[in-house]
Design an enzyme around this catalytic site. Structure first.
Site, PDB file in Angstrom:
ATOM      1  N   ASN A 133       0.548  -1.049   0.119  1.00 44.78           N
ATOM      2  CA  ASN A 133       0.073  -0.462   0.261  1.00 44.78           C
ATOM      3  C   ASN A 133       0.999   1.502  -0.014  1.00 44.78           C
ATOM      4  O   ASN A 133       1.634   1.584   1.210  1.00 44.78           O
ATOM      5  CB  ASN A 133      -0.863  -0.126   1.128  1.00 44.78           C
ATOM      6  CG  ASN A 133      -2.117   1.243   1.432  1.00 44.78           C
ATOM      7  OD1 ASN A 133      -1.700   1.904   0.438  1.00 44.78           O
ATOM      8  ND2 ASN A 133      -2.481   1.316   2.052  1.00 44.78           N
ATOM      9  N   ARG A 139      -1.962  -2.248  -3.454  1.00 44.01           N
ATOM     10  CA  ARG A 139      -2.939  -1.251  -3.837  1.00 44.01           C
ATOM     11  C   ARG A 139      -2.997  -0.060  -4.725  1.00 44.01           C
ATOM     12  O   ARG A 139      -2.135   0.325  -4.684  1.00 44.01           O
ATOM     13  CB  ARG A 139      -3.601  -1.438  -2.366  1.00 44.01           C
ATOM     14  CG  ARG A 139      -5.001  -0.057  -2.462  1.00 44.01           C
ATOM     15  CD  ARG A 139      -5.053   0.572  -0.949  1.00 44.01           C
ATOM     16  NE  ARG A 139      -5.836   1.819  -1.050  1.00 44.01           N
ATOM     17  CZ  ARG A 139      -5.068   2.939  -1.102  1.00 44.01           C
ATOM     18  NH1 ARG A 139      -4.658   3.802   0.146  1.00 44.01           N
ATOM     19  NH2 ARG A 139      -7.441   3.807  -1.115  1.00 44.01           N
ATOM     20  N   HIS A 160     -12.976   4.103  -1.921  1.00 46.15           N
ATOM     21  CA  HIS A 160     -13.213   3.173  -0.695  1.00 46.15           C
ATOM     22  C   HIS A 160     -13.719   1.596  -1.087  1.00 46.15           C
ATOM     23  O   HIS A 160     -14.319   1.270  -0.378  1.00 46.15           O
ATOM     24  CB  HIS A 160     -14.407   3.616   0.400  1.00 46.15           C
ATOM     25  CG  HIS A 160     -13.752   5.053   0.548  1.00 46.15           C
ATOM     26  ND1 HIS A 160     -14.072   6.039   0.443  1.00 46.15           N
ATOM     27  CD2 HIS A 160     -12.176   5.243   0.813  1.00 46.15           C
ATOM     28  CE1 HIS A 160     -14.089   7.071   1.284  1.00 46.15           C
ATOM     29  NE2 HIS A 160     -12.583   6.363   1.349  1.00 46.15           N
ATOM     30  N   HIS A 205     -18.455   4.083   5.021  1.00 44.55           N
ATOM     31  CA  HIS A 205     -16.853   3.820   5.958  1.00 44.55           C
ATOM     32  C   HIS A 205     -16.495   5.600   5.864  1.00 44.55           C
ATOM     33  O   HIS A 205     -16.724   6.347   4.998  1.00 44.55           O
ATOM     34  CB  HIS A 205     -15.647   3.300   4.420  1.00 44.55           C
ATOM     35  CG  HIS A 205     -14.792   3.605   4.614  1.00 44.55           C
ATOM     36  ND1 HIS A 205     -13.726   2.425   4.384  1.00 44.55           N
ATOM     37  CD2 HIS A 205     -13.610   4.685   4.074  1.00 44.55           C
ATOM     38  CE1 HIS A 205     -12.439   2.832   4.227  1.00 44.55           C
ATOM     39  NE2 HIS A 205     -12.159   4.701   4.635  1.00 44.55           N
ATOM     40  N   GLY A 219     -13.984   7.521   7.299  1.00 46.75           N
ATOM     41  CA  GLY A 219     -12.776   7.546   8.261  1.00 46.75           C
ATOM     42  C   GLY A 219     -11.932   8.379   8.456  1.00 46.75           C
ATOM     43  O   GLY A 219     -13.098   9.500   8.108  1.00 46.75           O
ATOM     44  N   ARG A 234     -12.966  17.713   3.638  1.00 43.67           N
ATOM     45  CA  ARG A 234     -13.280  17.840   1.955  1.00 43.67           C
ATOM     46  C   ARG A 234     -14.802  18.267   2.265  1.00 43.67           C
ATOM     47  O   ARG A 234     -15.283  17.976   3.205  1.00 43.67           O
ATOM     48  CB  ARG A 234     -13.037  16.350   1.703  1.00 43.67           C
ATOM     49  CG  ARG A 234     -12.431  16.338   1.229  1.00 43.67           C
ATOM     50  CD  ARG A 234     -11.878  15.504  -0.160  1.00 43.67           C
ATOM     51  NE  ARG A 234     -10.898  13.989  -0.168  1.00 43.67           N
ATOM     52  CZ  ARG A 234     -10.929  13.250  -0.321  1.00 43.67           C
ATOM     53  NH1 ARG A 234     -11.970  12.239  -0.314  1.00 43.67           N
ATOM     54  NH2 ARG A 234      -9.995  13.085   0.056  1.00 43.67           N
ATOM     55  N   ILE A 260     -14.214   6.028  11.517  1.00 49.94           N
ATOM     56  CA  ILE A 260     -15.474   6.747  12.570  1.00 49.94           C
ATOM     57  C   ILE A 260     -16.622   5.788  12.512  1.00 49.94           C
ATOM     58  O   ILE A 260     -17.255   5.976  13.820  1.00 49.94           O
ATOM     59  CB  ILE A 260     -15.731   8.211  12.093  1.00 49.94           C
ATOM     60  CG1 ILE A 260     -14.264   9.546  12.038  1.00 49.94           C
ATOM     61  CG2 ILE A 260     -17.311   8.552  12.761  1.00 49.94           C
ATOM     62  CD1 ILE A 260     -14.698  10.250  11.578  1.00 49.94           C
ATOM     63  N   GLU A 281      -8.409  -3.503   4.570  1.00 50.44           N
ATOM     64  CA  GLU A 281      -8.017  -3.410   3.562  1.00 50.44           C
ATOM     65  C   GLU A 281      -7.206  -4.186   2.810  1.00 50.44           C
ATOM     66  O   GLU A 281      -7.036  -4.858   1.681  1.00 50.44           O
ATOM     67  CB  GLU A 281      -7.943  -1.324   2.718  1.00 50.44           C
ATOM     68  CG  GLU A 281      -9.371  -1.033   2.416  1.00 50.44           C
ATOM     69  CD  GLU A 281      -8.744   0.428   3.149  1.00 50.44           C
ATOM     70  OE1 GLU A 281     -10.354   1.334   2.171  1.00 50.44           O
ATOM     71  OE2 GLU A 281      -8.761   1.020   4.017  1.00 50.44           O
TER      72      GLU A 281
END
Lengths: 340, 402
Positions: free
Chosen positions: B7, B87, B177, B205, B207, B239, B331, B386
């Site tokens: 990754n 990944r 994701h 998901h 995060g 974001r 979260i 993942e």
């Protein structure tokens, strides 16, 4: 009493004149020469002045109004100043409105002039709905906030439905949906401009904002080009690769409109789901706007989907087919009564 | 079979060696401070047999990091990998399978999609190529964050844009994701005693960085809240998520045409951080709200939760007969308050939360079901993994080839 309405239509201005009868009904003063669709509003007003006598009240309409115009208002100096603040977000529409105001003032100096705003209905949207996840500078200084633009339709829809939880779907060329709880909107698909939300006949609706930036950065497109593509070449037209209307999508069965139809229905299904979450249910769905009739087919589709949910909500579906002019006239008359 | 999962970050290379099919983690590590711009020495930190170890090594590039990691692994008994799973973030429409075998065609396709994620794809692609050059006999596979969403139907993945933008420029929804959503869907199916192909769910998901919801029908993705880029959708830590496209254009004009500045603003200075003005972590914001007196914190929580509920309601309705809502990543796994705020007052969807179960469904207690007994929909908090997801997809393909 004579009431004149001045409202934008397809980039032009319509001027309508009504006579209020003693019984409260409004008679359109039907003479084509008096209700023209003209290019120059001051010409139209001047024409009216010469043929039918002075109006007592002139009602202007704007879909905009931001948070400044919370209800129908007299157009005084303050109102004009507030309108001027709206120009950056509506650079074509607001100047045209101001020209109409000036022309009307010149032609009928003793008439009352009032402004009805399509956003007023949304003045008290909950903060969590109104605001985007941007910093204070963008939220406050640039006033980037969500509002709706078809308040007259949504307000009338909620009144017609007489239900606690109403989903109002206004099928205008730029459609807009609102979840209305006990007469107050708690969700709306419009955004800081009418471009956001549901896809329109030529407008893109909700897209990935990152794509706008990529178009600038990677593909070297300028802002006007991009704006043109998003507002005039997108929407149902972009999907169908030809001009079309919401009515054509749902009253006909054209094969080449399949993607446009399916996408439009899918977006409405999602909006219905969002409204269900916002109000923990929906008691009534009301379709309004120019293409209200499409609501029959859309409503049937939504009902079928809602039946699959655990509580099988089955909202009553209805159409609001009152013409916009009547909604506006009622608002103006109502405003006059309240002021007296 | 031992599967090595890579990754790649901007200045790191994470690796994990997993024995399949038993799913035993043999070694977990990270090459840190990779690249010449760091002043601190680069090194590999790793955990083997429960012990943390550090190996100093000069790693001026990702390729160098790859070499050092392989040298390390080949030097330890029983740690030699049989296959590698890489990944990557964005496979465009070139990579739609759960895992893609790396051959000459795949390398060509990789070059073609490099620009789709200009910060993330290129370093990972360099690692793939370096690995292929150095170890040509070692089977390598690519697992993309976007691949799970290849099943999103046209009416959901298409934007209402003119054909030039849609087809010529390829602007469509990809979703992200994917490895995480796929993994928790598989875990949820197992938890519920179903086959994945029978699972209908909404996967969340959430995060500490990015976040997305995924609508799942018959085990397949049918929608995701992110779009062509990871900017669309939910309110995330820095974001903005959804934003009126006319406003995006207005911001570019205000920046004198500098779209890069706007990209930075919307990706790094918005979201929870932009709203609160203080923190990018919703946990901090919720703690402040609990104390009271900070209107910005309250506004942040309101906007954050409302956006989540907007999409949750939408996807529950799209999926129709929902077996479970899945909560994962930082979260989703650790913040019961967010889960509760998302799921309250949703009787219309048959959702009932058991508050006590919700509070205890965190960390090591997972996977856990915090739905009330009479809830029509299960509420599952599941730890994402993942790397394991990548190992599973890689193993499924590698065992076929073997």
């Amino acid at each position: 009493m004579k009431v004149m309405l001045i409202l934008p239509a397809n980039g032009l201005q319509r001027v309508l004149l009504f006579e209020l009868e003693a019984d409260g009904s409004a008679k359109p003063i039907a003479a084509d020469a008096i209700n023209p669709v003209v290019e120059k509003v001051d010409e139209a007003i001047a024409k009216c002045a010469s043929t039918c006598g002075d109006p007592d009240v002139i009602g202007f309409y704007t879909p905009f109004g931001g948070e400044e115009f919370r209800q129908i208002e007299e157009i005084d100096e303050q109102a004009v100043a507030k309108l001027e603040n709206l120009i950056p977000r509506a650079p074509l529409h607001v100047p045209m409105l101001l020209r109409a105001v000036q022309a009307a003032e010149k032609a009928y100096p003793s008439a009352r002039r009032v402004l009805v705003s399509g956003s007023s209905f949304f003045a008290d949207l909950p903060d969590g709905e109104r605001h985007y996840a941007v910093d204070e500078d963008l939220r406050d200084r640039l006033a980037i906030r969500r509002t709706g633009y078809n308040g007259l339709y949504h307000q009338a829809a909620a009144r017609q439905a007489k239900a606690e939880r109403v989903l109002s779907i206004c099928l205008e060329p730029r459609p807009e949906a609102s979840a209305i709880l006990n007469g107050q909107p708690v969700m709306v698909t419009g955004g800081a401009t009418p471009l956001e939300g549901l896809p329109g006949q030529t407008s893109c609706g909700e897209i990935d904002p990152g794509m706008v930036l990529i178009l600038c950065q990677q593909h070297g497109l300028g802002p006007e080009e991009i704006a043109q593509m998003l507002t005039r070449e997108g929407g149902l037209k972009g999907l169908a690769e030809r001009s079309t209307t919401i009515s054509e999508l749902f009253l006909d069965d054209e094969a080449d409109l399949k993607l446009a139809r399916e996408l439009f229905l899918y977006r409405l299904l999602q909006v219905t789901g969002s409204a269900l979450a916002a109000m923990n249910g929906i008691d009534a769905i009301v379709f309004s706007g120019r293409h209200a009739r499409s609501g029959n087919r859309i409503g049937a589709y939504l009902q079928e989907k809602l039946r699959l949910l655990p509580s099988s909500p089955s909202p009553a579906i209805s159409l609001l087919e009152t013409p916009f002019e009547e909604l506006l006239l009622n608002e103006v008359i109502g405003g006059m009564a309240a002021a007296v | 079979m031992k599967i090595l999962v890579f990754n790649c970050g901007s200045s790191s290379l994470k690796f994990r060696l997993i024995s399949m099919p038993d799913e035993t983690e043999l070694i977990v590590g990270e090459a840190q401070r990779v690249g010449t711009q760091t002043t601190e020495p680069s090194r590999i930190v790793y955990k083997l047999n429960g012990e943390e170890q550090v190996k100093q090594a000069e790693m001026p590039s990702q390729s160098a990091a790859l070499r050092e990691v392989m040298v390390l692994l080949n030097g330890i008994d029983g740690m030699h990998p049989d296959a590698i799973g890489h990944r990557l973030v964005h496979g465009g429409d070139r990579f739609t399978e759960p895992a893609a075998f790396v051959d000459a065609k795949a390398v060509e396709d990789l070059e073609a999609v490099a620009g789709l994620a200009p910060l993330h794809n290129p370093p990972a692609i360099n690692v793939v190529k370096a690995c292929r050059d150095a170890y040509p006999d070692l089977s390598q596979f690519l697992v993309f964050d976007t691949a799970y969403h290849a099943t999103i139907p046209d009416h959901a993945s298409t934007y209402a844009l003119p054909i030039y933008l849609r087809k010529t420029l390829g602007l469509r929804k990809y979703g992200f994701h994917g490895t995480s959503h796929h993994f928790v869907a598989s875990e949820a199916a197992a938890f519920l005693g179903k086959d994945l192909s029978e699972l209908n769910a909404v996967s969340c998901h959430l995060g500490s960085g990015g976040a997305s919801l995924c609508a799942i029908v018959n085990g397949q993705s049918v929608d995701n809240t992110m779009g062509y880029s990871p900017l669309q959708g939910l309110v995330m830590s820095t974001r903005s998520g959804d934003l009126d496209p006319a406003i995006a254009l207005e911001l570019v004009s205000r920046e004198g045409g500098d779209a890069g500045a706007v990209e930075k603003l919307l990706n790094k200075k918005s979201g929870v951080l932009g709203l609160s003005g203080k923190s990018s972590d919703i946990r901090d914001v919720l703690a402040t709200v609990a104390e009271g007196g900070d209107p910005k914190a309250q506004l942040t929580a309101d906007v954050y939760i409302r956006r989540l509920r907007r999409y949750l309601g939408a996807y529950l309705t799209v999926v129709g007969r929902v077996d479970a809502i899945l909560f994962t990543d930082t979260i989703g796994e650790l913040v019961p308050a967010v889960r509760e705020a998302m799921c309250r007052d949703l009787d219309v969807f048959g959702i009932r939360v058991d508050s006590a179960a919700n509070e205890s469904a965190v960390g090591d207690a997972l996977p856990g079901d915090f739905a009330a007994a009479d809830s029509a929909v299960r509420l599952l908090a599941i730890r994402t993994n993942e790397e394991l997801s990548i190992a599973r997809s890689t193993f499924a393909m590698a065992r076929q080839a073997a």
